[in-house]
Design a protein around this motif. Structure first.
Motif, PDB file in Angstrom:
ATOM      1  N   LEU A 207      -7.068  23.576 -40.045  1.00  0.00           N
ATOM      2  CA  LEU A 207      -5.757  23.461 -40.852  1.00  0.00           C
ATOM      3  C   LEU A 207      -4.798  24.574 -40.752  1.00  0.00           C
ATOM      4  O   LEU A 207      -3.860  24.586 -40.788  1.00  0.00           O
ATOM      5  CB  LEU A 207      -6.187  23.514 -42.554  1.00  0.00           C
ATOM      6  N   CYS A 208      -5.241  25.889 -40.700  1.00  0.00           N
ATOM      7  CA  CYS A 208      -4.531  26.933 -40.769  1.00  0.00           C
ATOM      8  C   CYS A 208      -3.598  27.284 -39.264  1.00  0.00           C
ATOM      9  O   CYS A 208      -4.421  27.462 -38.225  1.00  0.00           O
ATOM     10  CB  CYS A 208      -5.273  28.144 -40.984  1.00  0.00           C
ATOM     11  N   ASP A 209      -2.448  27.580 -39.531  1.00  0.00           N
ATOM     12  CA  ASP A 209      -1.776  28.031 -38.497  1.00  0.00           C
ATOM     13  C   ASP A 209      -2.018  29.530 -38.182  1.00  0.00           C
ATOM     14  O   ASP A 209      -2.091  30.075 -37.000  1.00  0.00           O
ATOM     15  CB  ASP A 209      -0.226  27.873 -38.575  1.00  0.00           C
ATOM     16  N   ARG A 210      -2.135  30.162 -39.307  1.00  0.00           N
ATOM     17  CA  ARG A 210      -2.430  31.698 -39.337  1.00  0.00           C
ATOM     18  C   ARG A 210      -3.312  31.943 -40.321  1.00  0.00           C
ATOM     19  O   ARG A 210      -3.485  31.315 -41.173  1.00  0.00           O
ATOM     20  CB  ARG A 210      -1.223  32.561 -39.456  1.00  0.00           C
ATOM     21  N   CYS A 211      -3.952  33.140 -40.199  1.00  0.00           N
ATOM     22  CA  CYS A 211      -5.022  33.631 -41.203  1.00  0.00           C
ATOM     23  C   CYS A 211      -4.591  35.097 -41.523  1.00  0.00           C
ATOM     24  O   CYS A 211      -4.110  36.097 -40.702  1.00  0.00           O
ATOM     25  CB  CYS A 211      -6.522  33.566 -40.994  1.00  0.00           C
ATOM     26  N   VAL A 212      -4.668  35.659 -42.899  1.00  0.00           N
ATOM     27  CA  VAL A 212      -4.432  36.918 -43.219  1.00  0.00           C
ATOM     28  C   VAL A 212      -5.990  37.254 -43.928  1.00  0.00           C
ATOM     29  O   VAL A 212      -6.584  36.536 -44.607  1.00  0.00           O
ATOM     30  CB  VAL A 212      -3.502  37.094 -44.272  1.00  0.00           C
ATOM     31  N   VAL A 213      -6.672  38.151 -43.269  1.00  0.00           N
ATOM     32  CA  VAL A 213      -8.092  38.578 -43.844  1.00  0.00           C
ATOM     33  C   VAL A 213      -8.047  39.742 -44.554  1.00  0.00           C
ATOM     34  O   VAL A 213      -7.450  40.921 -44.150  1.00  0.00           O
ATOM     35  CB  VAL A 213      -9.106  38.714 -42.610  1.00  0.00           C
ATOM     36  N   MET A 214      -8.870  39.667 -45.823  1.00  0.00           N
ATOM     37  CA  MET A 214      -8.769  40.582 -46.826  1.00  0.00           C
ATOM     38  C   MET A 214     -10.293  41.206 -46.994  1.00  0.00           C
ATOM     39  O   MET A 214     -11.130  40.471 -46.699  1.00  0.00           O
ATOM     40  CB  MET A 214      -8.091  40.328 -48.080  1.00  0.00           C
ATOM     41  N   SER A 215     -10.176  42.453 -47.070  1.00  0.00           N
ATOM     42  CA  SER A 215     -11.588  43.151 -47.598  1.00  0.00           C
ATOM     43  C   SER A 215     -11.202  44.224 -48.350  1.00  0.00           C
ATOM     44  O   SER A 215     -10.299  45.198 -48.141  1.00  0.00           O
ATOM     45  CB  SER A 215     -12.444  43.559 -46.343  1.00  0.00           C
ATOM     46  N   THR A 216     -11.906  44.243 -49.525  1.00  0.00           N
ATOM     47  CA  THR A 216     -11.728  45.396 -50.604  1.00  0.00           C
ATOM     48  C   THR A 216     -10.241  45.624 -50.668  1.00  0.00           C
ATOM     49  O   THR A 216      -9.827  47.036 -50.636  1.00  0.00           O
ATOM     50  CB  THR A 216     -12.482  46.757 -49.996  1.00  0.00           C
ATOM     51  N   GLY A 217      -9.496  44.705 -50.906  1.00  0.00           N
ATOM     52  CA  GLY A 217      -8.100  44.889 -51.322  1.00  0.00           C
ATOM     53  C   GLY A 217      -7.003  45.256 -50.211  1.00  0.00           C
ATOM     54  O   GLY A 217      -6.037  45.551 -50.343  1.00  0.00           O
ATOM     55  N   ASN A 218      -7.653  45.196 -49.001  1.00  0.00           N
ATOM     56  CA  ASN A 218      -6.855  45.726 -47.900  1.00  0.00           C
ATOM     57  C   ASN A 218      -6.741  44.506 -46.778  1.00  0.00           C
ATOM     58  O   ASN A 218      -7.718  43.614 -46.761  1.00  0.00           O
ATOM     59  CB  ASN A 218      -7.464  46.893 -47.315  1.00  0.00           C
ATOM     60  N   ILE A 219      -5.795  44.451 -45.961  1.00  0.00           N
ATOM     61  CA  ILE A 219      -5.836  43.446 -44.818  1.00  0.00           C
ATOM     62  C   ILE A 219      -6.334  44.121 -43.865  1.00  0.00           C
ATOM     63  O   ILE A 219      -5.901  45.192 -43.354  1.00  0.00           O
ATOM     64  CB  ILE A 219      -4.398  43.247 -44.488  1.00  0.00           C
ATOM     65  N   ILE A 220      -7.275  43.472 -43.065  1.00  0.00           N
ATOM     66  CA  ILE A 220      -8.151  43.866 -42.126  1.00  0.00           C
ATOM     67  C   ILE A 220      -7.712  43.445 -40.778  1.00  0.00           C
ATOM     68  O   ILE A 220      -8.027  43.744 -39.664  1.00  0.00           O
ATOM     69  CB  ILE A 220      -9.633  44.011 -42.128  1.00  0.00           C
ATOM     70  N   ALA A 221      -7.227  42.000 -40.911  1.00  0.00           N
ATOM     71  CA  ALA A 221      -6.870  41.280 -39.707  1.00  0.00           C
ATOM     72  C   ALA A 221      -5.559  40.097 -39.802  1.00  0.00           C
ATOM     73  O   ALA A 221      -5.956  39.728 -41.164  1.00  0.00           O
ATOM     74  CB  ALA A 221      -7.940  40.703 -38.931  1.00  0.00           C
ATOM     75  N   GLN A 222      -4.797  39.911 -38.999  1.00  0.00           N
ATOM     76  CA  GLN A 222      -3.850  38.676 -39.229  1.00  0.00           C
ATOM     77  C   GLN A 222      -3.731  38.046 -37.987  1.00  0.00           C
ATOM     78  O   GLN A 222      -3.786  38.885 -36.650  1.00  0.00           O
ATOM     79  CB  GLN A 222      -2.643  39.114 -39.497  1.00  0.00           C
ATOM     80  N   GLY A 223      -3.527  36.996 -37.862  1.00  0.00           N
ATOM     81  CA  GLY A 223      -3.546  36.072 -36.541  1.00  0.00           C
ATOM     82  C   GLY A 223      -3.935  34.770 -36.694  1.00  0.00           C
ATOM     83  O   GLY A 223      -4.158  34.180 -37.763  1.00  0.00           O
ATOM     84  N   THR A 224      -4.011  34.118 -35.544  1.00  0.00           N
ATOM     85  CA  THR A 224      -4.474  32.812 -35.422  1.00  0.00           C
ATOM     86  C   THR A 224      -6.014  32.806 -36.037  1.00  0.00           C
ATOM     87  O   THR A 224      -6.538  33.634 -36.066  1.00  0.00           O
ATOM     88  CB  THR A 224      -4.458  32.134 -34.039  1.00  0.00           C
ATOM     89  N   PRO A 225      -6.319  31.519 -36.212  1.00  0.00           N
ATOM     90  CA  PRO A 225      -7.917  31.410 -36.638  1.00  0.00           C
ATOM     91  C   PRO A 225      -8.877  31.828 -35.481  1.00  0.00           C
ATOM     92  O   PRO A 225      -9.747  32.491 -35.957  1.00  0.00           O
ATOM     93  CB  PRO A 225      -7.926  29.920 -37.116  1.00  0.00           C
ATOM     94  N   ALA A 226      -8.533  31.520 -34.460  1.00  0.00           N
ATOM     95  CA  ALA A 226      -9.358  32.000 -33.560  1.00  0.00           C
ATOM     96  C   ALA A 226      -9.346  33.332 -33.139  1.00  0.00           C
ATOM     97  O   ALA A 226     -10.393  34.145 -32.971  1.00  0.00           O
ATOM     98  CB  ALA A 226      -9.054  30.952 -31.860  1.00  0.00           C
TER      99      ALA A 226
END
Length: 244
Positions: A207-226
């Motif tokens: 489904l996702c065009d992009r993802c924002v990955v969070m951990s302990t209130g911070n963004i640790i990664a952004q980009g396509t699912p792959a």
């Protein structure tokens, strides 16, 4: 995917006393995309959804849509601006019928309908989510999964530009999951923008065009699912070393 930015999140902070739940988070959401907001439990995903929808006020930073500042607006005005949501724990009004629940969603949206026209429009939203012929049942009599469908239909009744889905696919069996994935995909096809909090990786990938990955209130990664699912930091914080 359109390159136009619809929703901006800039340096947003949310504190609960001494606990920093969201720590200076910034990201963009583009028109007509499905953005996955993923990460381990307790990472701040639902808090972020609460901040976007106005259920919680931000401590610092701002959120804007179509160049309109949403920060500090009451929830009803954010809904009228075109943001609707579902909840991790289903929130329906058990004293109302299925149709009345969906009609209530339109009251706070920017599609102003009344009387028979509103009832017809609400009925169409129920059909859209696969609930045909149950409009006059008490919502409390439905199964949990069908209550989730009612909640989605209620969100759609407000005619939102952006719809926030907080683990809407959780608890579905494999057949229902595929139906749910196709339903979410069709929302984008209708011109809506979706922010999806989800742990089902098949849904994230498809489904996702992009993802924002969070951990302990911070963004640790952004980009396509792959890209994000192959990120060593994401694997360590979220997926585990056995993930392939």
């Amino acid at each position: 995917m359109s390159s136009a930015v619809l929703l901006e999140v800039r340096k947003v902070v949310k504190r609960f006393g001494g606990l920093v739940a969201i720590n200076g988070v910034s990201f963009d959401v583009h028109e007509h995309e499905v953005l996955g907001l993923i990460g381990p439990n307790g990472s701040g995903k639902t808090t972020m959804m609460n901040l976007i929808s106005g259920a919680l006020p931000a401590t610092d930073g701002y959120i804007a849509m179509d160049d309109k500042l949403l920060t500090d607006l009451p929830t009803r005005k954010i809904a009228r601006a075109g943001i609707a949501r579902t909840f991790q724990l289903v929130k329906v009004i058990p004293s109302m019928t299925v149709l009345e629940n969906v009609m209530a969603g339109a009251v706070f949206g920017h599609k102003k309908l009344w009387g028979h026209a509103l009832a017809v429009y609400a009925e169409r939203q129920l059909e859209r989510v696969g609930l045909f012929g149950v409009s006059h049942k008490p919502t409390a009599d439905l199964t949990y999964i069908d209550q989730k469908r009612v909640e989605l239909a209620r969100a759609l009744a407000s005619d939102p530009k952006v719809i926030l889905l907080d683990e809407w696919l959780a608890g579905l069996n494999p057949t229902e999951l595929q139906t749910g994935i196709e339903l979410i995909r069709s929302l984008r096809d209708d011109g809506r923008t979706v922010i999806l909090v989800e742990h089902v990786m098949d849904a994230i990938r498809s489904l996702c065009d992009r993802c924002v990955v969070m951990s302990t209130g911070n963004i640790i990664a952004q980009g396509t699912p792959a890209e994000v699912l192959a990120d060593p930091q994401v694997i360590e914080a979220y997926l585990g070393e056995d993930y392939e």
